[in-house]
Design a protein around this motif. Structure first.
Motif, PDB file in Angstrom:
ATOM      1  N   THR A   5      11.395  -6.414 -49.848  1.00  0.00           N
ATOM      2  CA  THR A   5      12.258  -6.941 -48.804  1.00  0.00           C
ATOM      3  C   THR A   5      12.965  -8.196 -49.287  1.00  0.00           C
ATOM      4  OG1 THR A   5      10.917  -5.945 -47.071  1.00  0.00           O
ATOM      5  CG2 THR A   5      12.282  -7.815 -46.418  1.00  0.00           C
TER       6      THR A   5
ATOM      7  N   GLU B 207       6.431  -0.949 -40.900  1.00  0.00           N
ATOM      8  CA  GLU B 207       6.336  -2.412 -40.880  1.00  0.00           C
ATOM      9  C   GLU B 207       7.650  -3.022 -41.379  1.00  0.00           C
ATOM     10  OE1 GLU B 207       3.961  -3.731 -39.346  1.00  0.00           O
ATOM     11  OE2 GLU B 207       1.955  -3.267 -40.054  1.00  0.00           O
TER      12      GLU B 207
ATOM     13  N   ASN C  18      10.621  -5.565 -42.019  1.00  0.00           N
ATOM     14  CA  ASN C  18      10.672  -7.032 -42.048  1.00  0.00           C
ATOM     15  C   ASN C  18      12.052  -7.616 -42.305  1.00  0.00           C
ATOM     16  OD1 ASN C  18       7.548  -6.876 -43.784  1.00  0.00           O
ATOM     17  ND2 ASN C  18       7.843  -7.483 -41.674  1.00  0.00           N
TER      18      ASN C  18
ATOM     19  N   LEU D 169      13.815 -10.055 -40.018  1.00  0.00           N
ATOM     20  CA  LEU D 169      13.286 -11.410 -39.857  1.00  0.00           C
ATOM     21  C   LEU D 169      14.076 -12.396 -40.722  1.00  0.00           C
ATOM     22  CD1 LEU D 169       9.488 -10.497 -40.090  1.00  0.00           C
ATOM     23  CD2 LEU D 169      10.717 -11.171 -38.012  1.00  0.00           C
TER      24      LEU D 169
ATOM     25  N   GLY E 231      10.857 -17.129 -43.460  1.00  0.00           N
ATOM     26  CA  GLY E 231      11.934 -16.214 -43.088  1.00  0.00           C
ATOM     27  C   GLY E 231      13.306 -16.668 -43.541  1.00  0.00           C
TER      28      GLY E 231
ATOM     29  N   LYS F  59       0.852  -5.404 -43.573  1.00  0.00           N
ATOM     30  CA  LYS F  59       1.675  -5.767 -44.715  1.00  0.00           C
ATOM     31  C   LYS F  59       0.976  -5.445 -46.040  1.00  0.00           C
ATOM     32  CE  LYS F  59       4.733  -9.200 -46.524  1.00  0.00           C
ATOM     33  NZ  LYS F  59       4.541  -8.512 -47.830  1.00  0.00           N
TER      34      LYS F  59
ATOM     35  N   SER G 253       6.813 -12.199 -42.063  1.00  0.00           N
ATOM     36  CA  SER G 253       6.610 -10.757 -42.270  1.00  0.00           C
ATOM     37  C   SER G 253       5.154 -10.396 -42.029  1.00  0.00           C
ATOM     38  CB  SER G 253       6.966 -10.347 -43.705  1.00  0.00           C
ATOM     39  OG  SER G 253       8.282 -10.692 -44.011  1.00  0.00           O
TER      40      SER G 253
ATOM     41  N   SER H 178       4.306 -10.476 -38.274  1.00  0.00           N
ATOM     42  CA  SER H 178       4.894  -9.325 -37.583  1.00  0.00           C
ATOM     43  C   SER H 178       4.084  -8.061 -37.876  1.00  0.00           C
ATOM     44  CB  SER H 178       6.344  -9.167 -38.058  1.00  0.00           C
ATOM     45  OG  SER H 178       6.891  -7.960 -37.601  1.00  0.00           O
ATOM     46  N   ASP H 179       3.733  -7.882 -39.154  1.00  0.00           N
ATOM     47  CA  ASP H 179       2.986  -6.690 -39.557  1.00  0.00           C
ATOM     48  C   ASP H 179       1.560  -6.707 -39.012  1.00  0.00           C
ATOM     49  OD1 ASP H 179       4.452  -6.334 -42.920  1.00  0.00           O
ATOM     50  OD2 ASP H 179       5.309  -6.174 -40.915  1.00  0.00           O
TER      51      ASP H 179
END
Lengths: 285, 287
Positions: free
Chosen positions: A20, A42, A44, A47, A258, B10, B196, B199-200
């Motif tokens: 990512t 998942e 990302n 973000l 982020g 993750k 990340s 969130s995961d």
């Protein structure tokens, strides 16, 4: 001069190597790009890219519906189903939605027209933009088993737009979700980390791209001068090393918060712009 | 036998590192690697015996007899997985795209299609003083959930009298993860203190809750971002999820892994912190 669209898939085998990180920064550096988040379990990228004007679209698969009044109980559908998704209970078959593959076989095989199909939502797309980047994120509903239909929806949504670059952020691993994500890619960027686990999984993902006959190059992320196993491996197999991004606490922290480092850090912007140019050159060859 | 599963949501948070440490701390009699896509646990666990290998058969794949095929493409029209293409006169199945549904065999007017067994991976069972079950899924295959189930079954059926089994899971929340959650006593979520990672983590915790499985959390490499670590800790407090501790970023860890060793064997800050988390897990498992 007519510019051909270049589809770049970013994958790794091992999780956490920086797919990512590379995908979002590559997208941000391009003058015109579509970022497709195919890690639908998942995701990302959103973000970091923080897309605006986000719209949502549901993603559905088809689930069979059995009409009790038409069903004669022959069980041809139950016998046909290779996924053990059907069981005859009471007056008609019942479907276990978590194993149904939506192949349409039961509807086809039924001699009485007792099977129809209805859509079932398994996830959704979020479509927005970050400056010149179109951001399309696939999200699989928590509890659903297979993200493949959501990945297909992401790719299809992306194909409706014509920008110079398409950057496909892939899931970890080497299974069907990854294969689906890279199927139409022009070029594969393999993001690897120079650790024992990283090298081991890199060999697997390299095998996958070779199987699918995709041209590829490597980005060595979190690189350090001490660990050269990856460099040696790439040299031996003649795999181009596109760039090496050194491990840095500053970059790690920025990522943790982020931040899009290619927009906040001049050196990072240069690294990713050069990477994009290098990929373009490799594809043209 | 109690089963502890290590997940993360993750990738790259430290599941395998944690699993290897716990295996050493507990002198575990049984352990399994359910990350069948990209298994790594065998790289940091030394087994003194050779494994028993067996083939894993996933779904069958369709195969078209070119001599019987007339190229009518009825199969192509009905295949929902775009797995069949006309190649010259006859149609051909792309085995990687084929999901084995059998619709093509049903619709072909010339009986030119049959279903064939496909070896989708290899299972390996090590049985020495400990039992270690692992597997490797072949490139591009589906059915990883079914393979995960077979890995766990192989471990469960060959181990006798073990108190604790440790299972290294895979990233994500899809079918291999769901299959690994089935029947375990507790899931330890190894979280990463990044946006990340948070969130995961939330999505994997929600997955555990949907499948009614108790979950606990620890943070790995916590000092790479203390702010996010604090956020994880308060999230767990708010949701009543046991927060078992924080493991610092420690260069001893990658050094140990690169030497094929578990961090449990190296005196270090990470080892001490992992031992602390381990002790709390054992108490919660009532062992």
């Amino acid at each position: 001069m007519h510019k051909r669209q270049i589809k770049i898939a970013v994958l790794s085998g091992k999780g956490g190597t920086g797919k990512t990180f590379v995908s979002v920064n590559l997208s941000a550096c391009a003058a015109s790009a579509i970022y497709l988040d195919c890690d639908v379990e998942e995701p990302n990228g959103h973000l970091f890219l923080k897309p605006e004007s986000v719209s949502q679209k549901p993603v559905c698969t088809l689930l069979p519906v059995f009409d009790e009044l038409k069903c004669v109980g022959c069980r041809k559908c139950v016998d046909f189903c290779r996924f053990n998704a059907l069981a005859f209970i009471g007056k008609a078959p019942q479907v276990f939605s978590d194993v149904c593959h939506s192949c349409g076989g039961c509807a086809l095989i039924c001699p009485c027209g007792a099977v129809t199909e209805k859509p079932r939502e398994i996830g959704h797309l979020e479509c927005g933009s970050h400056k010149n980047v179109s951001v399309i994120t696939g999200l699989l509903n928590v509890g659903e088993a297979s993200g493949v239909p959501v990945i297909q929806a992401v790719l299809q949504e992306g194909s409706a737009q014509t920008k110079d670059f398409v950057v496909i952020d892939c899931p970890p691993g080497i299974a069907c979700t990854v294969m689906e994500s890279i199927e139409h890619a022009d070029y594969c960027v393999l993001v690897a980390e120079p650790t024992a686990f990283g090298v081991h999984n890199f060999e697997m993902v390299y095998e996958l791209v070779q199987l699918l006959k995709k041209p590829c190059g490597v980005v060595i992320n979190k690189a350090s001068a001490e660990h050269t196993v990856l460099d040696d491996l790439c040299r031996k197999e003649h795999i181009p090393v596109l760039c090496k991004i050194p491990y840095s606490e500053k970059t790690a922290l920025a990522g943790a918060m982020g931040q899009l480092v290619s927009e906040s850090d001049k050196d990072m912007h240069r690294i990713f712009s050069e990477l994009l140019n290098r990929i373009q050159k490799e594809v043209v060859q | 036998m109690k089963q502890l599963l290590i997940l993360s949501g993750k990738g790259g948070t430290g599941k395998t590192t944690t699993a290897a440490a716990f295996i050493a701390f507990s002198n575990a009699q049984a352990f399994a690697d359910c990350d069948v896509d990209a298994p790594n646990l065998h790289l940091v666990t030394q087994m003194e015996v050779e494994p028993q290998k067996s083939s894993y058969f996933g779904s069958q794949k369709a195969s078209i007899d070119a001599k019987k095929c007339v190229g009518c493409e009825i199969c192509v029209t009905h295949c929902r997985f775009h797995a069949i293409q006309k190649n010259g006169i006859a149609c051909e199945v792309n085995a990687l795209s084929c999901e084995g549904c059998g619709v093509c065999t049903a619709v072909c007017p010339h009986q030119a299609v049959r279903m064939e067994d496909d070896i989708a991976g290899d299972l390996m069972l090590y049985q020495g003083t400990t039992t270690f079950s692992t597997a490797k899924l072949k490139m591009g295959r589906g059915n990883s959930g079914k393979l995960v189930t077979e890995v766990k079954q192989a471990m469960a059926s060959s181990v006798q009298g073990a108190e604790l089994a440790i299972i290294d899971g895979s990233p994500g929340i899809g079918c291999p993860v769901i299959a690994s959650i089935s029947g375990v006593d507790m899931v330890l979520v190894v979280a990463e203190p990044s946006l990340s990672g948070i969130s995961d983590m939330k999505r994997i915790l929600k997955t555990c809750s949907i499948f009614a499985t108790k979950a606990v959390v620890c943070v790995n490499k916590y000092d790479t971002c203390v702010e996010n670590t604090a956020e994880i800790e308060s999230f767990c407090k708010e949701k009543d999820i046991p927060f078992l501790g924080k493991v610092p970023y420690d260069s001893h860890v990658s050094k140990a892994i690169n030497e094929g060793k578990s961090i449990a064997t190296v005196e270090s800050p990470a080892q001490a912190a992992l031992k602390d988390v381990y002790n709390k897990v054992i108490r919660l498992l009532e062992l």
